[in-house]
Each structure stands twice: as structure tokens, then as C-alpha cells.
Design a protein around this motif. Sequence first.
Motif: not given
Lengths: 262, 262
Positions: A158, A246-252
Amino acid sequence: MTGRLTIVGLGPGAAELQTPQARAALATATDLFGYTTYLARVPEQEGQARHGSDNREELDRARAALELAYTGKYVAIVSSGDPGVFAMAAAVFEAIEAGAPEWRSIEVEVIPGISAMFAAAARLGAPLGHDFCAISLSDNLKPWETVVRRLEAAAAADFVIALYNPISRARPWQLGAALDILRGVRAADTPVVFATAVSRADETIEIVPLGDADPARADMRTLVLVGSSATRTIARPDGRAWVYTPRRAGAVAVGKAEECAI
Amino acid sequence: MTGRLTIVGLGPGAAELQTPQARAALATATDLFGYTTYLARVPEQEGQARHGSDNREELDRARAALELAYTGKYVAIVSSGDPGVFAMAAAVFEAIEAGAPEWRSIEVEVIPGISAMFAAAARLGAPLGHDFCAISLSDNLKPWETVVRRLEAAAAADFVIALYNPISRARPWQLGAALDILRGVRAADTPVVFATAVSRADETIEIVPLGDADPARADMRTLVLVGSSATRTIARPDGRAWVYTPRRAGAVAVGKAEECAI
């Protein structure tokens, strides 16, 4: 007597995207080498010799530049974008490794530049805002199977994917094949960007969904960016759009960001 | 009244690696926002307001900058390296997408910069001379399993790998874990580079084989590069070495290269 060889990144085209370090190197060189199209971007200077060549003569150009530098000249080789990204720097070090042992004492300096993927990304928003990779689609120097393996791995991981050397007269089908591979893994509405001649007078930038991405939109001056599953577009009131990842990936679980401190 | 927001890439540190476009934007802004450490790199200017904040306050900073730009100010947010690479640009577009609809009419400009991986690569030779990827090791905004999956894919695809955000006080073990994963796939003599504070006064660059790569060599200002299976070092007479990745990969029938025409 041993001279100097500087490999200069000209950036994507616009003078305002060229570093002062690059300009200083170009101003002080006795001899300039490069693909004629790139040399044409450097203003002529009295007393400075220019050695233009075709873009398929990289290794010969590197050798000729090294030979001249070894005689004591201050030689600069120009490269578009960043010379270390699918450009002249690797060719020079290949020539050094295979060449005369004396060449290893030449002072070689590489001056970085803004590579096409970052110039294109800046025009769009922040499509490279998260993990990404850069792949050359040229199979002149690697088997097509290697390209396929890297595209599949990049898609599985990804990454946002930047495709360099997407198409040429001698390589007409590779971009279509690459997009087909990516269509097998990524959603049809994944943003794809065709960024051509970025920062130059004839710049064009098109954002299309992967499902409709037609390889005919690309030419040799095009950088193709394929979003990750997280890449998004933001519609603007005037009909234009931004593209960003976005800087966020997946569940955090944790919420706090952290700006890279490099 | 709607102002402007410019997200400015300062480059890795040295002024000579900062583009004229970045300087012009910094000179004309009414308000500067940024991580205080980066703001300190920008010369003070009479009548220009400075809004420094911590490096874990990216989203708040982005919102504050957008609010001020919307009132008609010309706001610049500074970022080290390239603002689109693990830096402020993505945070700004996240804030826009989640924020007031009016913010979408703000003129936002992103000014690219030389990212740490290219500044480091230039110092070494041409380690990014072939297909490569960039991965942030921070698991603040993505699960560690995502990082692992990307490292494994990048290793399997034989990319040169640039590791951003390798280590911090709050994330002490991730770089070691990442190097362990790569040691499971790549040869022990694969060149690894620890490039710290590149182009700044306290720059250090170390080249070590993957087998001996000690995470303790890195701090928050370090970019770590891990070679592909093709990455090579060239020893120089003075004891230094160049690191480069040839343009050729695997067995190829055709011999002619082709410089990227972007």
C-alpha cells in the motif's frame, strides 16, 4: 593533476526551484556535459565549453567527463531533477568503478535537486504524505519481470507509487501493463496523477481515477503518481481539487502525531 | 477576505540547498508558523510575526495557520526538507478536509524542498540510483504491523529503503526491530548509512554493513538508508568510500540505457 567533477541537479525546470548550490557549480565549471535538452536550460557563459549528447549516451558521457576532470578541469554534468534519481549520478559511479583506478582520486560532488515526484506532489497538495516508492518503468536495464515484482510488492504494501520513465516511443506498452497490474489490487477510484513538464511553460497536471487512467495521457516528460488506498481528493469551490495522503494509516490507538525531525 | 497559506520546504539545513522560491515565500509572509527548531533556521524579519510550537502539535498548528490565512493574512508554515514528505503538508490538508468549508477557498501553495534522503544520498554518491522507497518508522499514527508489512514487501521487492523517523525517546526499539527484519532478508554486507544532520554544522555520515548496523548510531535527526542487493561501495585512495546503486538490475538482454527525460 586532478580536477573536479560535479553532478548537478537542475530541478524540474523552473529557475526558482534550482538551489543556489547548483547555480554556483554551474557558474564556476570550465566544462559542462549533459543531455542537450538539459544543457539548453543552463545560460551560456563566456569561456565555458559545452559538451551535449543524446539521452541514451549516459555511460559514454560519464566517461568523457571523468577523463576531462582527471586532466585538471572543473567539469559539471547536468541532470534534470535530482541527479541521484534515475539520472546521471549512478552512471558516473558505474563508470568510476569499471574505469581507471586513478579516477577514484577525482573529487566528485553530487548536488541534489528537486526531483519530478516532489515538484508534482507540491502542485497537487500532499500525495506523498505517507510511505511511498519510486519505480522506473524502463526495462532497458532490468527485466520486465523485475518491474512487475516491484509493482506487485508496492501495491501489496500500500505504498503511494511514483512511476518514472513511464513511456517512450521504444517502450509503448509498459505503462498500460503497469496500470493494469495496479487496477487488479487498488480500487477503481484511487487517484492517479499525470504530471507533465512540471514547473515548465507547458506544464499539465491531470487527476483521474485509476479505473479511467489512460496511458496515452503520458509522454516522456510525464511523472505518474498512483495513490495508496488512503490517498484522498478534496474538491474545491472553483472546480479544482487537492490530492493528499493522510499521515495516519490503518487503525491506531494513539492519537498524537510527531513531525519528522530530520 | 481570503489570504494565502504557503507550506515551505526549508531543505535539509544549509542555506545553499534552499530554493529561491522558498526564500521568496519566507520574505513576503506576514506570519510564520512552525516547529520552533525549524523556525530558528529562518532569519528574523521586522514586522513578521512568528508562531513557534512543539513538533507534536502539527494538526493544531495547521488549524491555527488556516484560521489566520482565512482572515486575509499571508501565512507561511515552515517544514524541514520537503514539506510533502512526512511533514506539514499532509497535516494541513487533513485540517482542511475536516475543517470549515470556507477553508477550501484559501489559496494554498506547497513549495518543495530537498528531502533528507536526497541530501544524504548526494553526500554518499548515488545510493538511490535505482528503485527505492521511503518508510516512516513512527508507529504513532499507524500500527507497527503496517510498518512490518511494508518493510517485508520492500525487502522482497529489493528496493533501496530510506527510513524516516527512525528513533526517538518515546520509540526506542523500532529501528532495531526494522533492521532485524531486513537482516533476515538481505546479505550481512549490504551497505547501511546513518546520515545525521546532513548539510548542517554537526553533520555525521557513517557507512556500516547491515550485519553490524547498531540502532544506537541513530537519533531523531538521522536518516537511515539500507541498500538493495545491488548497492555497492567503491573504496577511495584516502580511505573514504562512495555508495551507489547501479541502474542495471538482474539479467538484461538489452544494453542501452536511457536517461529519465523528466
